[in-house]
Design a protein around this motif. Structure first.
Motif, PDB file in Angstrom:
ATOM      1  N   LYS A  58      -4.249  -2.848  10.341  1.00 27.88           N
ATOM      2  CA  LYS A  58      -3.794  -4.177  10.780  1.00 27.88           C
ATOM      3  C   LYS A  58      -4.605  -5.275  10.106  1.00 27.88           C
ATOM      4  O   LYS A  58      -4.068  -6.323   9.736  1.00 27.88           O
ATOM      5  CB  LYS A  58      -3.910  -4.292  12.299  1.00 27.88           C
ATOM      6  N   GLU A  59      -5.908  -5.034   9.955  1.00 25.18           N
ATOM      7  CA  GLU A  59      -6.756  -6.028   9.294  1.00 25.18           C
ATOM      8  C   GLU A  59      -6.388  -6.172   7.819  1.00 25.18           C
ATOM      9  O   GLU A  59      -6.374  -7.277   7.280  1.00 25.18           O
ATOM     10  CB  GLU A  59      -8.227  -5.634   9.429  1.00 25.18           C
ATOM     11  N   LEU A  60      -6.082  -5.062   7.178  1.00 27.73           N
ATOM     12  CA  LEU A  60      -5.659  -5.118   5.778  1.00 27.73           C
ATOM     13  C   LEU A  60      -4.308  -5.815   5.633  1.00 27.73           C
ATOM     14  O   LEU A  60      -4.033  -6.450   4.620  1.00 27.73           O
ATOM     15  CB  LEU A  60      -5.572  -3.702   5.196  1.00 27.73           C
ATOM     16  N   ALA A  61      -3.463  -5.681   6.667  1.00 27.78           N
ATOM     17  CA  ALA A  61      -2.164  -6.364   6.754  1.00 27.78           C
ATOM     18  C   ALA A  61      -1.280  -6.172   5.524  1.00 27.78           C
ATOM     19  O   ALA A  61      -0.799  -7.148   4.941  1.00 27.78           O
ATOM     20  CB  ALA A  61      -2.393  -7.853   7.023  1.00 27.78           C
ATOM     21  N   PRO A  62      -1.006  -4.932   5.121  1.00 27.98           N
ATOM     22  CA  PRO A  62      -0.086  -4.741   3.994  1.00 27.98           C
ATOM     23  C   PRO A  62       1.336  -5.105   4.423  1.00 27.98           C
ATOM     24  O   PRO A  62       1.778  -4.705   5.503  1.00 27.98           O
ATOM     25  CB  PRO A  62      -0.208  -3.249   3.691  1.00 27.98           C
ATOM     26  N   PRO A  63       2.069  -5.864   3.627  1.00 21.48           N
ATOM     27  CA  PRO A  63       3.442  -6.227   4.005  1.00 21.48           C
ATOM     28  C   PRO A  63       4.404  -5.056   3.899  1.00 21.48           C
ATOM     29  O   PRO A  63       5.453  -5.043   4.529  1.00 21.48           O
ATOM     30  CB  PRO A  63       3.809  -7.338   3.012  1.00 21.48           C
ATOM     31  N   LEU A  64       4.035  -4.057   3.082  1.00 26.96           N
ATOM     32  CA  LEU A  64       4.920  -2.914   2.850  1.00 26.96           C
ATOM     33  C   LEU A  64       4.057  -1.690   2.566  1.00 26.96           C
ATOM     34  O   LEU A  64       3.027  -1.790   1.902  1.00 26.96           O
ATOM     35  CB  LEU A  64       5.860  -3.206   1.672  1.00 26.96           C
ATOM     36  N   ILE A  65       4.476  -0.535   3.083  1.00 22.94           N
ATOM     37  CA  ILE A  65       3.780   0.721   2.807  1.00 22.94           C
ATOM     38  C   ILE A  65       4.803   1.739   2.302  1.00 22.94           C
ATOM     39  O   ILE A  65       5.867   1.908   2.890  1.00 22.94           O
ATOM     40  CB  ILE A  65       3.073   1.281   4.055  1.00 22.94           C
ATOM     41  N   ARG A  66       4.463   2.396   1.199  1.00 28.55           N
ATOM     42  CA  ARG A  66       5.346   3.403   0.605  1.00 28.55           C
ATOM     43  C   ARG A  66       4.957   4.790   1.086  1.00 28.55           C
ATOM     44  O   ARG A  66       3.783   5.137   1.107  1.00 28.55           O
ATOM     45  CB  ARG A  66       5.226   3.342  -0.922  1.00 28.55           C
ATOM     46  N   TRP A  67       5.938   5.579   1.476  1.00 32.54           N
ATOM     47  CA  TRP A  67       5.708   6.979   1.870  1.00 32.54           C
ATOM     48  C   TRP A  67       6.049   7.879   0.696  1.00 32.54           C
ATOM     49  O   TRP A  67       7.192   7.969   0.268  1.00 32.54           O
ATOM     50  CB  TRP A  67       6.572   7.346   3.070  1.00 32.54           C
ATOM     51  N   ILE A  85       2.727  15.163  10.023  1.00 30.67           N
ATOM     52  CA  ILE A  85       2.995  13.761   9.709  1.00 30.67           C
ATOM     53  C   ILE A  85       4.268  13.725   8.881  1.00 30.67           C
ATOM     54  O   ILE A  85       4.286  14.163   7.727  1.00 30.67           O
ATOM     55  CB  ILE A  85       1.844  13.119   8.916  1.00 30.67           C
ATOM     56  N   GLY A  86       5.335  13.246   9.471  1.00 28.96           N
ATOM     57  CA  GLY A  86       6.617  13.192   8.789  1.00 28.96           C
ATOM     58  C   GLY A  86       7.202  11.792   8.783  1.00 28.96           C
ATOM     59  O   GLY A  86       6.504  10.797   9.000  1.00 28.96           O
ATOM     60  N   THR A  87       8.497  11.720   8.576  1.00 24.38           N
ATOM     61  CA  THR A  87       9.170  10.431   8.466  1.00 24.38           C
ATOM     62  C   THR A  87       9.020   9.598   9.727  1.00 24.38           C
ATOM     63  O   THR A  87       8.728   8.394   9.671  1.00 24.38           O
ATOM     64  CB  THR A  87      10.667  10.637   8.151  1.00 24.38           C
ATOM     65  N   HIS A  88       9.200  10.212  10.897  1.00 26.10           N
ATOM     66  CA  HIS A  88       9.109   9.469  12.163  1.00 26.10           C
ATOM     67  C   HIS A  88       7.711   8.898  12.361  1.00 26.10           C
ATOM     68  O   HIS A  88       7.548   7.746  12.776  1.00 26.10           O
ATOM     69  CB  HIS A  88       9.475  10.373  13.343  1.00 26.10           C
ATOM     70  N   GLU A  89       6.698   9.703  12.074  1.00 24.34           N
ATOM     71  CA  GLU A  89       5.324   9.245  12.251  1.00 24.34           C
ATOM     72  C   GLU A  89       4.996   8.116  11.271  1.00 24.34           C
ATOM     73  O   GLU A  89       4.292   7.161  11.615  1.00 24.34           O
ATOM     74  CB  GLU A  89       4.348  10.410  12.051  1.00 24.34           C
ATOM     75  N   PHE A  90       5.513   8.233  10.051  1.00 26.63           N
ATOM     76  CA  PHE A  90       5.275   7.182   9.066  1.00 26.63           C
ATOM     77  C   PHE A  90       5.897   5.855   9.515  1.00 26.63           C
ATOM     78  O   PHE A  90       5.263   4.799   9.446  1.00 26.63           O
ATOM     79  CB  PHE A  90       5.840   7.599   7.703  1.00 26.63           C
ATOM     80  N   ILE A  91       7.137   5.917   9.987  1.00 19.83           N
ATOM     81  CA  ILE A  91       7.799   4.700  10.479  1.00 19.83           C
ATOM     82  C   ILE A  91       7.023   4.117  11.658  1.00 19.83           C
ATOM     83  O   ILE A  91       6.832   2.898  11.766  1.00 19.83           O
ATOM     84  CB  ILE A  91       9.254   4.999  10.896  1.00 19.83           C
ATOM     85  N   ASP A  92       6.552   4.975  12.546  1.00 20.44           N
ATOM     86  CA  ASP A  92       5.758   4.524  13.689  1.00 20.44           C
ATOM     87  C   ASP A  92       4.487   3.820  13.220  1.00 20.44           C
ATOM     88  O   ASP A  92       4.098   2.781  13.768  1.00 20.44           O
ATOM     89  CB  ASP A  92       5.400   5.716  14.586  1.00 20.44           C
ATOM     90  N   PHE A  93       3.836   4.377  12.205  1.00 21.04           N
ATOM     91  CA  PHE A  93       2.627   3.751  11.659  1.00 21.04           C
ATOM     92  C   PHE A  93       2.945   2.360  11.129  1.00 21.04           C
ATOM     93  O   PHE A  93       2.221   1.384  11.416  1.00 21.04           O
ATOM     94  CB  PHE A  93       2.053   4.622  10.541  1.00 21.04           C
ATOM     95  N   CYS A  94       4.018   2.245  10.375  1.00 16.64           N
ATOM     96  CA  CYS A  94       4.409   0.940   9.823  1.00 16.64           C
ATOM     97  C   CYS A  94       4.684  -0.076  10.929  1.00 16.64           C
ATOM     98  O   CYS A  94       4.269  -1.240  10.843  1.00 16.64           O
ATOM     99  CB  CYS A  94       5.648   1.093   8.945  1.00 16.64           C
ATOM    100  N   ARG A  95       5.384   0.359  11.969  1.00 14.47           N
ATOM    101  CA  ARG A  95       5.702  -0.556  13.065  1.00 14.47           C
ATOM    102  C   ARG A  95       4.422  -1.036  13.761  1.00 14.47           C
ATOM    103  O   ARG A  95       4.306  -2.211  14.122  1.00 14.47           O
ATOM    104  CB  ARG A  95       6.601   0.151  14.082  1.00 14.47           C
ATOM    105  N   GLN A 109       0.847  -1.178   0.000  1.00 14.61           N
ATOM    106  CA  GLN A 109       0.000   0.000   0.000  1.00 14.61           C
ATOM    107  C   GLN A 109       0.891   1.240   0.000  1.00 14.61           C
ATOM    108  O   GLN A 109       2.110   1.129   0.075  1.00 14.61           O
ATOM    109  CB  GLN A 109      -0.915   0.007   1.229  1.00 14.61           C
ATOM    110  N   PHE A 110       0.280   2.427  -0.075  1.00 12.67           N
ATOM    111  CA  PHE A 110       1.079   3.646  -0.009  1.00 12.67           C
ATOM    112  C   PHE A 110       0.366   4.693   0.833  1.00 12.67           C
ATOM    113  O   PHE A 110      -0.851   4.645   1.029  1.00 12.67           O
ATOM    114  CB  PHE A 110       1.374   4.195  -1.411  1.00 12.67           C
ATOM    115  N   MET A 111       1.147   5.606   1.370  1.00  9.78           N
ATOM    116  CA  MET A 111       0.629   6.737   2.138  1.00  9.78           C
ATOM    117  C   MET A 111       1.286   7.992   1.567  1.00  9.78           C
ATOM    118  O   MET A 111       2.514   8.100   1.545  1.00  9.78           O
ATOM    119  CB  MET A 111       0.973   6.572   3.624  1.00  9.78           C
TER     120      MET A 111
END
Length: 199
Positions: free
Chosen positions: A63-72, A108-118, A31-33
């Motif tokens: 979490k339900e969608l469970a994307p293995p990877l998200i692009r910022w 919403i920046g790099t840190h927040e995006f990484i936090d979302f992915c985690r 997915q992407f953000m």
């Protein structure tokens, strides 16, 4: 009608076997953000500004969608300056979304995006602004990515690089599994591989 059906039955039939002939990468279902300005404000709408965190309902559905990877980022990355979207939120530099229109607070920046992915269990993929910010920007972004990966125990990094220049910043990352991919279209010449053999 009978003659038409009879003729069709005599023609060759193409049969498709749905079983994959080789293992498919789970990253095909990524997915992407991306801040899409006036066309779609869902990135900042997913942030709980009162509690200063991602909205729980957004995290749960992701979490339900469970994307293995998200692009910022995507087209937005062409002029995105990641340094303006890190650090204390009240000190971040807001920007105009030149591609999609509208105003971005950079909350919403790099840190927040990484936090979302985690939180949702996805691997992060970050686009880097190379053209307008220059090579120094890319080097600093890679240094931050490597530092963060080691601090958070991230073992796998995928690098997108056309000429191999960006990939060269990862050559000393022997403790990480780094995979370099190149583009699939837009080559300077038909059938020409622009990636050096050593990469």
């Amino acid at each position: 009608e009978k003659r038409r059906i009879t003729n069709l039955s005599n023609e060759r039939v193409l049969k498709i076997d749905p079983q994959p002939r080789f293992e498919l990468s789970p990253y095909l279902y990524s997915q992407f953000m991306e801040p899409l300005g006036t066309t779609d404000g869902s990135v900042e709408a997913a942030w709980d500004f009162d509690r200063d965190r991602w909205r729980e309902d957004v995290i749960n559905i992701a979490k339900e969608l469970a994307p293995p990877l998200i692009r910022w980022g995507g087209n937005f990355s062409a002029y995105y300056r990641w340094r303006e979207a890190v650090g204390r939120p009240n000190q971040r530099i807001p920007m105009l979304n030149l591609h999609w229109g509208g105003y971005e607070s950079n909350r919403i920046g790099t840190h927040e995006f990484i936090d979302f992915c985690r939180q949702v269990g996805a691997e992060p993929l970050i686009n880097i602004n190379f053209e307008s910010e220059g090579r120094h920007n890319t080097q600093q972004a890679v240094e931050l990515a490597l530092k963060t990966a080691r601090e958070r125990g991230i073992r796998h990094i995928v690098v997108a690089s056309c000429s191999g220049y960006t990939a060269g910043f990862f050559k000393d990352a022997k403790d990480l599994e780094v995979v370099c991919v190149t583009h699939v279209n837009g080559f300077s010449e038909r059938g020409k591989n622009e990636m050096p053999d050593e990469v």
